[in-house]
Design a protein around this motif. Structure first.
Motif, PDB file in Angstrom:
ATOM      1  N   VAL A 106       0.953  -1.555   0.233  1.00 33.17           N
ATOM      2  CA  VAL A 106       0.240   0.545   0.048  1.00 33.17           C
ATOM      3  C   VAL A 106       0.704   1.678   0.195  1.00 33.17           C
ATOM      4  CG1 VAL A 106      -1.424   1.751   1.050  1.00 33.17           C
ATOM      5  CG2 VAL A 106      -1.806  -0.899   0.808  1.00 33.17           C
ATOM      6  N   SER A 107       0.838   2.188  -0.793  1.00 33.32           N
ATOM      7  CA  SER A 107       1.724   3.620  -0.767  1.00 33.32           C
ATOM      8  C   SER A 107       0.238   4.272   0.430  1.00 33.32           C
ATOM      9  CB  SER A 107       1.132   3.880  -2.701  1.00 33.32           C
ATOM     10  OG  SER A 107       1.985   3.129  -3.088  1.00 33.32           O
ATOM     11  N   ILE A 108       1.675   5.218   1.002  1.00 34.85           N
ATOM     12  CA  ILE A 108       0.312   5.917   1.746  1.00 34.85           C
ATOM     13  C   ILE A 108       0.667   6.951   1.182  1.00 34.85           C
ATOM     14  CG2 ILE A 108       0.810   7.860   3.493  1.00 34.85           C
ATOM     15  CD1 ILE A 108       2.081   5.199   5.288  1.00 34.85           C
ATOM     16  N   VAL A 109      -0.119   8.317   0.224  1.00 32.43           N
ATOM     17  CA  VAL A 109      -0.173   9.113  -0.748  1.00 32.43           C
ATOM     18  C   VAL A 109      -0.041  10.535  -0.050  1.00 32.43           C
ATOM     19  CG1 VAL A 109      -0.892   7.761  -2.680  1.00 32.43           C
ATOM     20  CG2 VAL A 109      -2.262   8.673  -1.264  1.00 32.43           C
ATOM     21  N   GLY A 110      -0.710  10.436   1.427  1.00 29.41           N
ATOM     22  CA  GLY A 110      -1.360  11.683   1.766  1.00 29.41           C
ATOM     23  C   GLY A 110      -1.421  11.503   2.912  1.00 29.41           C
ATOM     24  N   GLY A 111      -1.771  13.489   3.698  1.00 31.10           N
ATOM     25  CA  GLY A 111      -2.226  13.011   4.789  1.00 31.10           C
ATOM     26  C   GLY A 111      -2.480  14.685   5.435  1.00 31.10           C
ATOM     27  N   ASP A 112      -2.136  15.045   6.239  1.00 29.22           N
ATOM     28  CA  ASP A 112      -1.882  16.092   7.099  1.00 29.22           C
ATOM     29  C   ASP A 112      -0.821  15.828   8.762  1.00 29.22           C
ATOM     30  OD1 ASP A 112      -3.908  15.873   8.212  1.00 29.22           O
ATOM     31  OD2 ASP A 112      -4.318  18.311   8.214  1.00 29.22           O
ATOM     32  N   THR A 113      -0.784  16.793   8.919  1.00 23.75           N
ATOM     33  CA  THR A 113       0.067  16.521  10.597  1.00 23.75           C
ATOM     34  C   THR A 113      -0.557  18.263  11.642  1.00 23.75           C
ATOM     35  OG1 THR A 113       1.423  14.850  10.115  1.00 23.75           O
ATOM     36  CG2 THR A 113       1.799  16.115  12.725  1.00 23.75           C
ATOM     37  N   THR A 114      -1.039  17.865  12.754  1.00 23.08           N
ATOM     38  CA  THR A 114      -1.272  18.871  12.530  1.00 23.08           C
ATOM     39  C   THR A 114      -1.374  18.965  14.318  1.00 23.08           C
ATOM     40  OG1 THR A 114      -3.763  18.232  13.205  1.00 23.08           O
ATOM     41  CG2 THR A 114      -3.825  19.334  11.153  1.00 23.08           C
ATOM     42  N   SER A 115      -1.976  20.401  15.199  1.00 25.08           N
ATOM     43  CA  SER A 115      -1.667  20.117  17.040  1.00 25.08           C
ATOM     44  C   SER A 115      -2.568  19.723  17.053  1.00 25.08           C
ATOM     45  CB  SER A 115      -1.218  21.244  16.898  1.00 25.08           C
ATOM     46  OG  SER A 115      -0.979  21.935  16.484  1.00 25.08           O
ATOM     47  N   SER A 116      -3.075  19.283  18.739  1.00 22.23           N
ATOM     48  CA  SER A 116      -4.015  19.219  19.027  1.00 22.23           C
ATOM     49  C   SER A 116      -3.912  19.369  20.497  1.00 22.23           C
ATOM     50  CB  SER A 116      -4.419  17.396  19.174  1.00 22.23           C
ATOM     51  OG  SER A 116      -4.198  16.972  20.103  1.00 22.23           O
TER      52      SER A 116
END
Lengths: 327, 327
Positions: A106-116
């Motif tokens: 499987v290819s990880i093709v995107g996303g985001d990292t934010t704070s909580s």
């Protein structure tokens, strides 16, 4: 909900199965799913290392594609981290995700990292493919079909209890590690599921995330059928049996209510059983025929030593209404 | 990161643009994106009603598909709610999401609702389509192209400040509502973006989520070019100008740094400007030519009254290093 009844262009199946099924160009349907893991609700960093957490977050989502008979292809990851989490920890999570993704092709093709502000949240969406005529739904079970479970049930629940401090003196270190690993780093049955789908061996399929009890009742509800499951045929590993014995609990309860085993629960015409058995044996995966699909009015029951219990989400309860409160 | 360099089978573009671009069967690429909105980080229930929050959570994700030239088709929603949130509130969020999805012709096909300990988290994944040869990347800007912005910039930032308690006495109630609505319920430029893509009018495109400043610098970095933006050409609405004047702040700063306008920023060959203008005018959407793409070594600059500032993520700073700290 209106979401359950999506009769929209291009949507073969909306909400209500392990993944949605979309009709795109070509012969393959698109399978899509999303799930979030929330700190202190679904996991804690006390029992999982960051790597294990990432591995599992990816695994459980890939398992949803497998349960439909599909091949997972792409993943999107959104991670929200509380400010006290070190970068190294976040990287560990991504490494675990990447490892599981790599194992599955499987290819990880995107996303985001934010704070909580105060908790770690991980959302994973997975996109998979399946030839349109090979998709396996929860709703396809037919009266007379047998109910089959791959592997063993209850290991993950035992592993979680061990990780949470339960002591089981008769278990060897190797057995403890086996049970803990089944909880920490489940391996979804991707190849087995795909093979079953491509050979059209199953009438319905689901992955065991909530426990055998819940999953059988999901299939009964979706397929508008009943089922009888034989308690003594539920496959339980030797370490899980020893664990239950040490703690004085029912191994059956671990298997039926425990969940997170990520085995496949499927229904099939009886004449397919040997082909399923030999096909999965080539992958070193055993199967157990644990019951049979019945007409809807027979209900969804567990048979154990001459007694009948009602199977439902969250476990099984005594079938006779009068004794409902004592189970 | 290794994720940025995904050279995987079927992946036309991985992380690094508004959405990932996947090569599936047929003539259409698949566009996929995920984003999470975290309570008290990205929104608060003090300024957004549940309905508005749902509407916006869907809108901003659809905007990512629009920015690639695609048509959003399917959405998956995962919502994690703290236990004190009433069911009615959760339903309000879903209603807002469904409304935005309906307006855009998007089907919500799956997702889950889980609990969280202390904050509300919303993850939305969107799947869209675009003919493969029509996808517009951030990386396609060419030296000599003009830089174009649709609509006006800075409205959302002004609206947020009004919602947070800023007073602007010279604004009418209607003007206040206009600015607040631009923040609360942004309407992604889906039709305009799709039209630009289908007519192959743009060389690069991005949506304005972080502010014009950031988005221009994203395009410069991805396309390995420079750019000059003319401050006086940035389109700012009359209400936003009045708001800035009342508060004694620079309207330009609102427009460049404010973000969340969800307008389109695109680059195009100069001979396409009139076609872009007339095409979008049919949708009652105005455009402004705000600058030009330059060779990489010219940097990414803002020109204002004979002065030059460096444009970058998070705003613009005075171009001369000596005065960096005073801006």
């Amino acid at each position: 909900s209106s979401l359950l009844n999506c009769r929209c262009e291009g949507v073969i199946r909306g909400i209500g199965d392990d993944a949605a099924v979309l009709d795109v160009e070509g012969e393959r349907a698109l399978l899509v799913t999303i799930d979030s893991l929330v700190e202190n609700i679904h996991f804690t960093l006390k029992t999982h290392t960051p790597y294990q957490l990432g591995y599992k977050a990816m695994a459980v989502n890939l398992s949803d594609i497998a349960a439909m008979g599909g091949e997972p292809k792409y993943a999107l990851v959104s991670l929200s981290a509380r400010p006290d989490l070190k970068l190294q920890l976040i990287e560990g999570i991504y490494e675990g995700m990447e490892e599981m993704a790599r194992e599955a092709g499987v290819s990880i093709v995107g996303g985001d990292t934010t704070s909580s502000q105060s908790h770690l949240f991980i959302s994973v969406a997975v996109i998979g493919e399946c030839p349109k005529e090979e998709v396996i739904y929860r709703s396809g079970a037919k009266v007379g079909d047998v109910v089959i479970l791959t592997g063993t049930a209850g290991d993950s629940a035992a592993g979680l209890r061990l990780l949470s401090g339960s002591k089981a003196p008769s278990l060897s270190q190797k057995e403890i590690e086996y049970l803990e690993r089944r909880h920490l780093m489940p391996r979804p049955r991707l190849k087995a599921a795909r093979k079953i789908a491509s050979l059209k061996l199953a009438s319905a399929m689901i992955d065991v995330s909530d426990g055998v009890s819940s999953e059988v009742s999901h299939i009964c509800r979706s397929s508008r059928v009943g089922a009888e499951i034989h308690a003594e045929r539920i496959p339980i590993s030797e370490p899980a049996r020893k664990f239950a014995s040490d703690l004085g609990i029912s191994p059956l309860k671990l298997a039926l209510d425990g969940g997170e085993d990520y085995e496949l629960l499927l229904t099939a015409s009886e004449d397919k059983v040997e082909e399923i058995r030999s096909t999965l044996a080539e992958m070193n995966l055993g199967i157990s025929v644990i019951g049979r699909i019945l007409p809807h009015d027979r209900g969804c029951v567990l048979k154990s030593r001459g007694e009948e219990f009602e199977l439902r989400g969250g476990g099984f309860t005594h079938f006779h209404p009068a004794s409902d409160e004592v189970t």
